[in-house]
Scaffold this motif. Structure first.
Motif, PDB file in Angstrom:
ATOM      1  N   GLY A  56       0.843  -1.180   0.000  1.00 25.93           N
ATOM      2  CA  GLY A  56       0.000   0.000   0.000  1.00 25.93           C
ATOM      3  C   GLY A  56       0.882   1.234   0.000  1.00 25.93           C
ATOM      4  N   ARG A  57       0.325   2.336  -0.466  1.00 28.68           N
ATOM      5  CA  ARG A  57       1.144   3.558  -0.527  1.00 28.68           C
ATOM      6  C   ARG A  57       0.274   4.786  -0.322  1.00 28.68           C
ATOM      7  N   PHE A  58       0.829   5.762   0.384  1.00 29.57           N
ATOM      8  CA  PHE A  58       0.181   7.059   0.560  1.00 29.57           C
ATOM      9  C   PHE A  58       1.254   8.124   0.451  1.00 29.57           C
ATOM     10  N   ARG A  59       1.032   9.119  -0.437  1.00 29.88           N
ATOM     11  CA  ARG A  59       1.995  10.200  -0.626  1.00 29.88           C
ATOM     12  C   ARG A  59       1.237  11.512  -0.771  1.00 29.88           C
ATOM     13  N   ASP A  60       1.885  12.583  -0.359  1.00 29.22           N
ATOM     14  CA  ASP A  60       1.299  13.900  -0.580  1.00 29.22           C
ATOM     15  C   ASP A  60       2.404  14.942  -0.571  1.00 29.22           C
ATOM     16  N   VAL A  61       2.065  16.130  -1.047  1.00 30.29           N
ATOM     17  CA  VAL A  61       3.054  17.204  -1.178  1.00 30.29           C
ATOM     18  C   VAL A  61       3.076  18.127   0.034  1.00 30.29           C
ATOM     19  N   LEU A  62       2.172  17.939   0.975  1.00 28.85           N
ATOM     20  CA  LEU A  62       2.175  18.762   2.180  1.00 28.85           C
ATOM     21  C   LEU A  62       3.383  18.437   3.048  1.00 28.85           C
ATOM     22  N   PRO A  63       3.843  19.374   3.859  1.00 27.10           N
ATOM     23  CA  PRO A  63       4.825  19.015   4.887  1.00 27.10           C
ATOM     24  C   PRO A  63       4.246  17.950   5.812  1.00 27.10           C
ATOM     25  N   ALA A  64       5.058  16.996   6.199  1.00 28.93           N
ATOM     26  CA  ALA A  64       4.557  15.873   7.001  1.00 28.93           C
ATOM     27  C   ALA A  64       3.905  16.331   8.297  1.00 28.93           C
ATOM     28  N   TRP A  65       4.432  17.403   8.893  1.00 29.24           N
ATOM     29  CA  TRP A  65       3.907  17.828  10.191  1.00 29.24           C
ATOM     30  C   TRP A  65       2.507  18.433  10.098  1.00 29.24           C
ATOM     31  N   SER A  66       2.059  18.776   8.900  1.00 27.53           N
ATOM     32  CA  SER A  66       0.785  19.487   8.766  1.00 27.53           C
ATOM     33  C   SER A  66      -0.329  18.616   8.205  1.00 27.53           C
ATOM     34  N   ASP A  67      -0.087  17.332   7.996  1.00 28.48           N
ATOM     35  CA  ASP A  67      -1.079  16.476   7.368  1.00 28.48           C
ATOM     36  C   ASP A  67      -1.736  15.577   8.415  1.00 28.48           C
ATOM     37  N   CYS A  68      -2.990  15.832   8.735  1.00 27.53           N
ATOM     38  CA  CYS A  68      -3.689  15.040   9.749  1.00 27.53           C
ATOM     39  C   CYS A  68      -3.948  13.617   9.260  1.00 27.53           C
TER      40      CYS A  68
END
Length: 270
Positions: A56-68
């Motif tokens: 499984g995979r989850f990625r995003d462009v937000l800073p890690a500290w700001s992604d709930c």
């Protein structure tokens, strides 16, 4: 420089590396202590293995500290083998396709480091790929291209040997085209059964890599920097080394670029 953490052992919640420790991966995303830059805010990603062969995979462009969502997923997902990464971009824009880990079939890969002269090396590296691997490329980073190059050279059958050939090819092409070569390469990759990591640099300044037992029964985590202040727990993996994590524990072996097939590969890429 990016920061990453990987684990293999009894199934644990991802939060045990990603969010819970005093110097968790999320903490390192804005307060790294053993990197050139303290902030790694150009996206993040997770790849974890469960009942299916593919991760499984989850990625995003937000800073890690700001992604709930990241915190929620890390609290709920248990896995016996997973990779987690926070990105500080060197090549490639801040977009989801450029966030690690990269996945191809049952293989996953993430990287911390850089390839000098990548703008000159991109086309020769791409030329080495067959249609399957060339069209599998979704982003624009040197990291993803190095992963695909290793797959082309046989990562599925002989993981460390193929990675050594890929690094050797890039170094050789860099010297051939520019007169110099500098590759800094600390990477983790897995087929869902075995976790591999490599720490290597042409200038003996490879990004850091540490290992510590975790989870019991031969479980280990591999990290860019320790997750807490228990200095006796963490062992620094030497530059020029590869780590192999199997069910029966951790092995470390020497790693150096393989120049064996470079003449053929260089002619094909030119």
């Amino acid at each position: 420089m990016c920061r990453w953490a990987a684990y293999r052992g009894e199934a644990i919640y991802l939060e045990e590396l990603v969010t819970s420790p005093a110097h968790s991966l999320i903490e390192q995303s804005h307060c790294a202590t053993r990197a050139k830059t303290a902030t790694n805010a150009d996206g993040f990603g997770l790849a974890w293995y469960g009942d299916r062969p593919e991760p499984g995979r989850f990625r995003d462009v937000l800073p890690a500290w700001s992604d709930c969502n990241l915190k929620s997923l890390a609290r709920q997902i248990r896995s016996p083998l997973f990779l987690a990464h926070v990105r500080a971009a060197t090549h490639g824009a801040t977009r989801r396709d450029n966030c690690h880990p990269f996945v191809n079939g049952n293989w996953s890969f993430m990287h911390n480091g850089q390839i000098d002269h990548f703008d000159r090396l991109r086309r020769p590296m791409e030329t080495m790929l067959d249609d399957e691997h060339f069209h599998a490329r979704a982003g624009t980073t040197d990291s993803e291209l190095m992963f695909l190059l290793a797959l082309q050279f046989g990562l599925r059958e002989r993981p460390l040997e193929a990675m050594a050939e890929a690094v050797g090819f890039v170094e050789h092409m860099s010297r051939h085209l520019t007169g110099t070569a500098r590759v800094r390469f600390t990477a983790a990759f897995s087929d869902g059964r075995t976790l591999y990591a490599v720490r290597y640099a042409t200038d003996a300044q490879a990004p850091t890599l540490y290992a510590a037992p975790m989870g019991g029964k031969g479980g280990y985590c591999l990290v860019s920097e320790p997750l807490n202040d228990e200095t006796d727990t963490w062992v620094e993996i030497p530059d020029g080394s590869a780590v192999i994590l199997r069910e029966d524990g951790l092995d470390a072996v020497a790693f150096e670029p393989d120049m064996a097939a470079l003449d053929v590969n260089t002619q094909a890429a030119e």
